[in-house]
Design a protein around this motif. Structure first.
Motif: not given
Length: 410
Positions: A349-357, A210-219
């Motif tokens: 995003m460590e402190n976002i509210a996760y209302s989905q759960a 997994l290390f070195g694999i990129p993800q979309p920066p907006q997410h």
């Protein structure tokens, strides 16, 4: 004959930690003398005895060496002439090589107390490399105590990882150390240390890839999949002490390492790719079913949980059924915690509210509250009863404020 308290109990007392198990070393005695005193022998490779009253383990002082190249076993010398110092010096790391005598005096030939104070894990001698499991043990102690690994020890661990010796470890031994690490306060350090010395690529290549694999920066502002994985593990540790939850967090995105390069940094389809990889990992390490089951569900459905508030009532009900939430509500709540850890295990995003759960769990609760007795009283049975219950569940989800508007369009 002299008896000394040794190892982890001495280390943990010095750290002010709770001592759960006490181990003892006996010098100047033979197996026959131990048996004559009422001890019961339990060791086959070397003499270990259980105290006749406390049932704690008492081992004769010993030295050891690897038997032959390519052979996993060790030859032990347990002659009554073996000294305490010799026994302590054959151990793996300095902080585990301390003892107390019957007066409570500390015996520390390898300077473990100094390393305790400095927060360092250091190997004792080149004999460290004779048992590759010690690489995992060092990583686990780093996770448990929050200690750094001495540079010279990390170099030795890198050499061991490069030598191929780690491939001789039985999968069961790898899992035992990994599961123990998942119960510590800092599991991330276990995987980080193994990654830093090259061992992770050998024993858990699915995670190392997994290390070195990129993800979309907006997410994913952290971008790197490996970094995200460790952040999700950190968040799971804040949410729960359950190692099953923590493991599922660790492997939730394994499918991203198998994403075709042509579509990067997108990871369409990584959920099902991850399920395949998790099954292979679980088979290799012989994981208990509870670890495999939750990990597979999280890999397959975590994106659905993130989008659950956007779904129609019929789709929500189908997801609850697919997750077997009605029969396994406790596992469903484990699932929700991992999904929350995934959402919050991102940079910034460590402190976002996760209302989905909360919403997804509320959907389960309103469905579970439905009383089937009136339906039974009306004479419904079998498929007709199941269909009626399902329809009532669907209406209960529609009635929730969060989805009523869009679900009324059905």
């Amino acid at each position: 004959m002299q008896i000394y308290q040794v190892g982890g109990a001495v280390r943990d007392e010095l750290l002010g930690l709770e001592v759960k198990d006490r181990d003892w070393v006996v010098t100047g005695a033979t197996p026959q003398e131990m048996l004559g005193l009422g001890y019961r022998q339990v060791g086959r490779d070397f003499p270990v005895f259980l105290h006749p009253e406390s049932k704690e383990e008492y081992a004769l002082a010993r030295t050891e060496q690897k038997t032959a190249p390519g052979y996993r076993g060790f030859a032990f010398n347990t002659a009554s002439s073996v000294t305490l110092k010799e026994d302590l010096q054959r151990r793996d790391i300095t902080i585990n090589a301390m003892a107390r005598d019957s007066n409570g005096d500390l015996i520390d030939p390898c300077h473990g107390q100094a390393d305790l104070k400095a927060g360092i894990i250091r190997h004792i001698s080149p004999a460290f490399s004779e048992d590759p499991l010690r690489v995992l043990r060092v990583a686990r102690f780093s996770a448990r105590l929050g200690f750094t690994v001495a540079d010279e020890t990390l170099r030795l661990m890198r050499a061991l990882a490069a030598s191929g010796e780690l491939t001789t470890l039985a999968p069961e031994r790898i899992w035992i150390e990994t599961e123990k690490a998942l119960t510590t306060e800092r599991p991330r350090r276990y995987f980080q240390v193994l990654y830093d010395c090259g061992a992770l690529a050998v024993i858990l290549p699915e995670i190392a890839r997994l290390f070195g694999i990129p993800q979309p920066p907006q997410h994913h502002p952290e971008i790197d999949c490996g970094i995200h994985t460790l952040m999700v593990l950190d968040m799971a540790c804040l949410l729960s002490t359950d190692p099953v939850i923590r493991f599922a967090a660790l492997v939730h995105d394994l499918g991203k390492a198998a994403t075709p390069a042509a579509i990067l940094p997108s990871h369409r389809g990584h959920e099902e790719r991850g399920v395949t990889i998790i099954h292979k990992l679980a088979n290799r390490l012989k994981l208990p079913g509870k670890y495999r089951e939750l990990a597979v569900l999280v890999s397959r459905y975590h994106l659905d949980c993130h989008r659950i508030e956007e779904m129609r009532a019929s789709t929500i009900l189908a997801k609850l059924e697919a997750l077997d939430a009605f029969r396994r509500p406790q596992r469903f709540r484990q699932f929700l915690l991992v999904c929350e850890a995934d959402a919050r295990g991102r940079k910034g995003m460590e402190n976002i509210a996760y209302s989905q759960a909360e919403f997804f769990n509320r959907c389960l609760e309103v469905c579970a509250a439905i009383d089937s007795q009136p339906l039974l009283a009306d004479g419904l049975q079998g498929e007709m009863l199941a269909a009626a219950i399902r329809e009532q569940r669907l209406q209960a989800i529609k009635a929730l404020d969060s989805v009523s508007d869009k679900n009324n369009k059905q």
